[in-house]
Structure formats: structure tokens, C-alpha cells
Design an enzyme around this catalytic site. Structure first.
Site, mmCIF file in Angstrom:
data_model
loop_
_atom_site.group_PDB
_atom_site.id
_atom_site.type_symbol
_atom_site.label_atom_id
_atom_site.label_comp_id
_atom_site.label_asym_id
_atom_site.label_seq_id
_atom_site.Cartn_x
_atom_site.Cartn_y
_atom_site.Cartn_z
ATOM 1 N N GLU A 1 11.496 -0.884 1.365
ATOM 2 C CA GLU A 1 12.443 -1.638 0.536
ATOM 3 C C GLU A 1 13.642 -0.802 0.066
ATOM 4 O OE1 GLU A 1 10.087 -3.708 -2.410
ATOM 5 O OE2 GLU A 1 8.746 -4.499 -0.873
ATOM 6 N N GLU B 1 3.398 -7.780 6.460
ATOM 7 C CA GLU B 1 2.844 -8.322 5.209
ATOM 8 C C GLU B 1 2.886 -9.854 5.235
ATOM 9 O OE1 GLU B 1 4.571 -6.535 1.706
ATOM 10 O OE2 GLU B 1 4.710 -4.564 2.648
HETATM 11 O O1 G3I Z 1 -5.443 -1.990 -11.103
HETATM 12 C C1 G3I Z 1 -4.805 -2.482 -12.297
HETATM 13 C C2 G3I Z 1 -5.832 -2.939 -13.267
HETATM 14 O O2 G3I Z 1 -6.584 -1.822 -13.685
HETATM 15 C C3 G3I Z 1 -5.134 -3.621 -14.449
HETATM 16 O O3 G3I Z 1 -6.076 -4.138 -15.334
HETATM 17 C C4 G3I Z 1 -4.238 -4.758 -13.961
HETATM 18 C C5 G3I Z 1 -3.449 -5.407 -15.090
HETATM 19 O O4 G3I Z 1 -2.280 -6.001 -14.616
HETATM 20 O O5 G3I Z 1 -3.311 -4.211 -13.068
HETATM 21 C C6 G3I Z 1 -3.928 -3.653 -11.914
HETATM 22 O O6 G3I Z 1 -2.965 -3.165 -11.068
HETATM 23 C C7 G3I Z 1 -2.214 -4.129 -10.386
HETATM 24 C C8 G3I Z 1 -2.364 -3.884 -8.890
HETATM 25 O O7 G3I Z 1 -1.531 -4.777 -8.175
HETATM 26 C C9 G3I Z 1 -3.797 -4.060 -8.403
HETATM 27 O O8 G3I Z 1 -4.189 -5.395 -8.515
HETATM 28 C C10 G3I Z 1 -0.764 -4.003 -10.791
HETATM 29 O O9 G3I Z 1 -0.616 -4.394 -12.146
HETATM 30 C C11 G3I Z 1 0.108 -4.863 -9.914
HETATM 31 O O10 G3I Z 1 1.477 -4.548 -10.179
HETATM 32 C C12 G3I Z 1 -0.162 -4.565 -8.459
HETATM 33 O O11 G3I Z 1 0.630 -5.436 -7.726
HETATM 34 C C13 G3I Z 1 0.804 -5.092 -6.358
HETATM 35 C C14 G3I Z 1 2.284 -4.873 -6.057
HETATM 36 O O12 G3I Z 1 2.470 -4.682 -4.683
HETATM 37 C C15 G3I Z 1 2.813 -3.633 -6.792
HETATM 38 O O13 G3I Z 1 2.200 -2.457 -6.308
HETATM 39 C C16 G3I Z 1 0.268 -6.270 -5.529
HETATM 40 O O14 G3I Z 1 -1.143 -6.351 -5.699
HETATM 41 C C17 G3I Z 1 0.596 -6.031 -4.057
HETATM 42 O O15 G3I Z 1 0.237 -7.188 -3.303
HETATM 43 C C18 G3I Z 1 2.082 -5.792 -3.909
HETATM 44 O O16 G3I Z 1 2.342 -5.513 -2.552
HETATM 45 C C19 G3I Z 1 3.728 -5.379 -2.199
HETATM 46 C C20 G3I Z 1 3.818 -4.345 -1.103
HETATM 47 O O17 G3I Z 1 3.223 -3.143 -1.529
HETATM 48 C C21 G3I Z 1 5.279 -4.125 -0.686
HETATM 49 N N1 G3I Z 1 5.904 -5.375 -0.311
HETATM 50 C C22 G3I Z 1 5.793 -6.461 -1.284
HETATM 51 C C23 G3I Z 1 4.338 -6.701 -1.648
HETATM 52 C C24 G3I Z 1 4.195 -7.849 -2.603
HETATM 53 O O18 G3I Z 1 4.832 -7.550 -3.810
#
Ligand code: G3I
Length: 370
Positions: free
Chosen positions: A164, A270
Site C-alpha cells: 500500500e 486478498e
Molecule cells: O489481537 C488483538 C486483540 O488482542 C484485541 O483484543 C483486539 C481489539 O480490537 O484487536 C486484535 O487485533 C486486531 C487484529 O486485526 C487481529 O484480529 C486489530 O485490532 C485489527 O486492527 C487487525 O485488523 C487487521 C488489519 O489488517 C490491520 O492489521 C485485519 O484483521 C486484517 O484482515 C487486515 O488485513 C489487511 C491486509 O493486511 C492488507 N490489506 C488490507 C487488509 C484488510 O484491511
């Protein structure tokens, strides 16, 4: 194998798995799984098919794990291999989650794809302070990439080296912490460091909306041309393909064609397909449909099928790195939580059972293409 045999095998498989422990991914579970798997998508496809998944789900959801093993042969950590998960501090890297992903992939004879080395949205909390000194940031990037890619040399097949880089819309560079400190050269540096650590790994630039926003696509292509002209070792282009039912197929076809013309490996990295809309920001969903009807699910089947068909017919065989779904179950899709939507973007329903979309993918991989 006909459809009836296939469904009987799936049922058999599910019944056997109710006996398995929900807590850990053991070698025994993996072996049981691989010896009973029905013919799935991966057996019908002549290119790799994968999914993103969180380790936590692989460990605790037996049925999901089963569907993944039965249908897919490539795996990407949805979150566990991002910098936020690995780089606990400037000098302390915790590779345990990546080791577990690799063990799962190796036990099950799957390809492991590395996502993502440098991504502004996965910066650890301590990184902005370091980024105030560009030399220190560059030194960290080199040491991190060398340590990480070097550890998995020959084991992680390919990496999203930078993710990105372009703005959400249009074709300009996103002004991230990396860009502000190092200018656009941070991209070239990241590829160079990754190549130094594993000269055989397939190294990707990965971005979203480039299947629909042609200005953004062309911005990315300009960057790729510049990198190639400088001899920077980029070897792949990832179309995230978080796409939507109303994105015209001819636009997607055009972008795939342009991507393929780079000569790079092309990864649909993705994939999911939503019915509703959003503005690309967290919470920015627009609920267009109160209910996703069977008719809509049938239309989604056609969209998945057409996407697979276009990939196979437009991207030359030698450039088909594969198709990776961003999750395969509507129960766990990131879409609903992130955008605050009620959507059904994946190929399995909330009970991990095949949706029409699954059959669309199956038909797409099996059909004759020119
Ligand atoms: O693991 C913590 C947990 O301990 C906590 O209680 C909870 C509270 O919100 O958060 C958890 O972490 C989350 C994590 O996903 C695991 O579920 C984060 O908040 C959340 O921000 C994170 O979101 C991920 C996001 O990327 C940011 O890293 C999404 O699952 C994931 O699908 C998304 O993937 C991205 C790709 O990497 C790049 N392209 C876009 C795609 C979708 O946004």
C-alpha cells in the site's frame, strides 16, 4: 469425483473432526486431515490457491482448518507475520508466530506466503520515534528485513515486501512514516534488502483498489517501471482484490492485462467480493442491502467465476503466482468488523459450508480458457 461423492466426503470429514481437540494444531490432526481430504478447489486448479488466516483460528476452529486443508495449498498469515506482531522493539524480534505458520504450512505441504514486511498500517508503537532519524530508520529496515527474510530463506516462497505505497485514491505516493523519512527510495531499499536476504524469494509490491481505480493502477505501474529501470529486484505485483459486485468486469480485465504486461508474477492476494459499499475508512460502510438473498449469492457466484476465468485467461501461465482469499468464511471476514457492515464476501458461509461462490470458483478453475 461427482458432486454427490464430494459432499459425502465432506460430511465424513466433518464427522471425524468433531473428535479432534480444539486447542492446538498437532501433527496428528494435520495428518488425519490430509489423509481424509476430499477433492477440493486446489485439486481442480493448475495454479496455487490460498487463504489468509489467523493462527488463533487455525488452532481453535477445526472445521475451518479442515476446509482450508481440503481446498487450498497456500497460506498467508492474516496478521501474525506483520511487523506489529514480530518487531516488539528495535532489537527484539519475536519470530514465534511466523515459526508456527511455517510449521503448519510444512506439515500440510502448503506454500507459505509472507505478508507483509513494510506496511504503514502495521507499524509498532515505538517506530514513529525511531523514524525521526532517517538513518536509524533505514538501518532498522535493513536489519529487520535481513533477519526476517534470512530466517525463512527457502521456506517462505514469496513476500509482500511493501504494501500500500500509493494513496488510497489516485496515483501518488502515500505520505507514510517511511516516505516522510526516506522518500520514495524506501521502496527500492526494501526490495534490495529482501533480495540480499533471499535471492530466490518472489518479491511483491501489493496494493488495494488497483483493480478498479485506473489512476492508482497507473501510479503503481509508473513506480514499477522506475524500479525495473533501476534494476531493483521486484518480481511480483499483488492485486489485493477486495472488490465489489458492481465493479465492472471489463475494468478488472483491463487492470489485469496492464499488470501482466509488466512481466511480473501476478498474485490476486486478498480476494473477497462484497455486495455493499464503503469509503475505504474504518467504520465507513454503507449498508445497501438489508438482506443478502439467494439471488444475490448466485450473482456473487458468477462474479467469483468470472474473476477466476479472467485471471486464467489474461495472466500468462508462467506469471500466475496464484489466488489468495482474504479469509474463506463469512463468520470471520474482516469486512464486517472493519467497515461496520453486514456482508457475505467469502466462499463459505458462517457455518463454513460452501456458498454458491465456492462453486463459482470451482467452475472458474475447471472451465476451458483460451
Ligand atoms: O489481537 C488483538 C486483540 O488482542 C484485541 O483484543 C483486539 C481489539 O480490537 O484487536 C486484535 O487485533 C486486531 C487484529 O486485526 C487481529 O484480529 C486489530 O485490532 C485489527 O486492527 C487487525 O485488523 C487487521 C488489519 O489488517 C490491520 O492489521 C485485519 O484483521 C486484517 O484482515 C487486515 O488485513 C489487511 C491486509 O493486511 C492488507 N490489506 C488490507 C487488509 C484488510 O484491511
Amino acid at each position: 469425483m461427482n458432486k454427490l461423492t464430494f459432499y459425502l466426503s465432506m460430511l465424513c470429514c466433518c464427522l471425524m473432526l468433531t473428535a479432534c481437540s480444539e486447542n492446538t494444531v498437532t501433527e496428528q490432526q494435520a495428518t488425519t486431515a490430509s489423509t481424509t481430504e476430499p477433492q477440493g478447489l486446489k485439486d481442480a486448479a493448475d495454479f496455487p490457491l490460498g487463504t489468509a488466516v489467523n493462527l488463533r483460528l487455525l488452532q481453535r476452529d477445526t472445521q475451518l482448518r479442515q476446509q482450508i486443508l481440503a481446498n487450498l495449498n497456500s497460506i498467508t498469515a492474516e496478521n501474525d507475520m506483520k511487523m506489529r506482531s514480530i518487531a516488539h522493539s528495535r532489537d527484539s524480534f519475536n519470530f514465534a508466530p511466523a515459526d508456527r505458520m511455517l510449521a503448519f504450512a510444512e506439515t500440510n505441504n502448503m506454500r507459505l506466503f509472507g505478508h507483509a514486511l513494510i506496511w504503514h498500517s502495521s507499524s509498532p508503537d515505538w517506530l514513529p520515534a525511531l523514524a525521526e532519524d532517517p538513518v536509524a530508520l533505514d538501518n532498522f529496515m535493513r536489519e529487520y528485513i535481513h533477519a526476517y527474510v534470512g530466517r525463512y530463506k527457502g521456506k517462505v516462497d514469496g513476500w509482500d515486501v511493501v504494501n500500500e505505497v500509493m494513496n488510497t485514491a489516485g496515483g501518488e505516493y502515500r505520505e507514510t512514516l517511511w516516505y516522510k523519512a526516506l522518500g520514495k527510495d524506501y521502496v527500492a531499499k526494501a526490495f534490495t534488502y529482501a533480495h540480499e536476504a533471499d535471492p530466490d524469494a518472489v518479491l511483491f509490491y501489493n496494493d488495494f483498489n488497483i483493480e478498479r481505480d485506473t489512476a492508482k493502477l497507473h501510479g503503481a505501474l509508473r513506480m514499477i517501471e522506475e524500479l525495473q529501470a533501476q534494476g531493483i529486484p521486484i518480481s511480483g505485483l499483488g492485486f489485493q482484490m477486495h472488490t465489489r459486485m458492481d465493479i465492472p468486469n471489463d475494468v478488472i480485465a483491463y487492470t489485469l492485462q496492464k499488470g501482466a504486461e509488466t512481466g511480473l508474477q501476478i498474485h490476486l492476494s486478498e480476494v473477497d467480493i462484497i455486495f455493499n459499499k464503503h469509503d475505504d475508512t474504518q467504520g465507513g460502510g454503507v449498508q445497501v442491502y438489508d438482506e443478502i438473498t439467494p439471488e444475490l449469492l448466485d450473482q456473487q457466484k458468477e462474479k467469483y467465476k468470472e474473476l477466476v476465468r479472467m485471471y486464467r485467461s489474461i495472466v500468462p501461465k508462467t506469471q500466475q503466482y496464484g489466488i489468495t482469499f482474504w479469509g474463506v468464511s463469512d463468520r470471520y471476514t474482516w469486512i464486517n468488523g472493519f467497515f461496520n457492515l453486514k456482508d457475505k464476501p467469502t466462499i463459505f458461509d458462517e457455518q463454513h459450508q460452501p456458498k454458491p461462490a465456492y462453486h463459482g470458483v470451482m467452475e472458474g478453475v475447471m472451465m476451458e480458457v483460451e
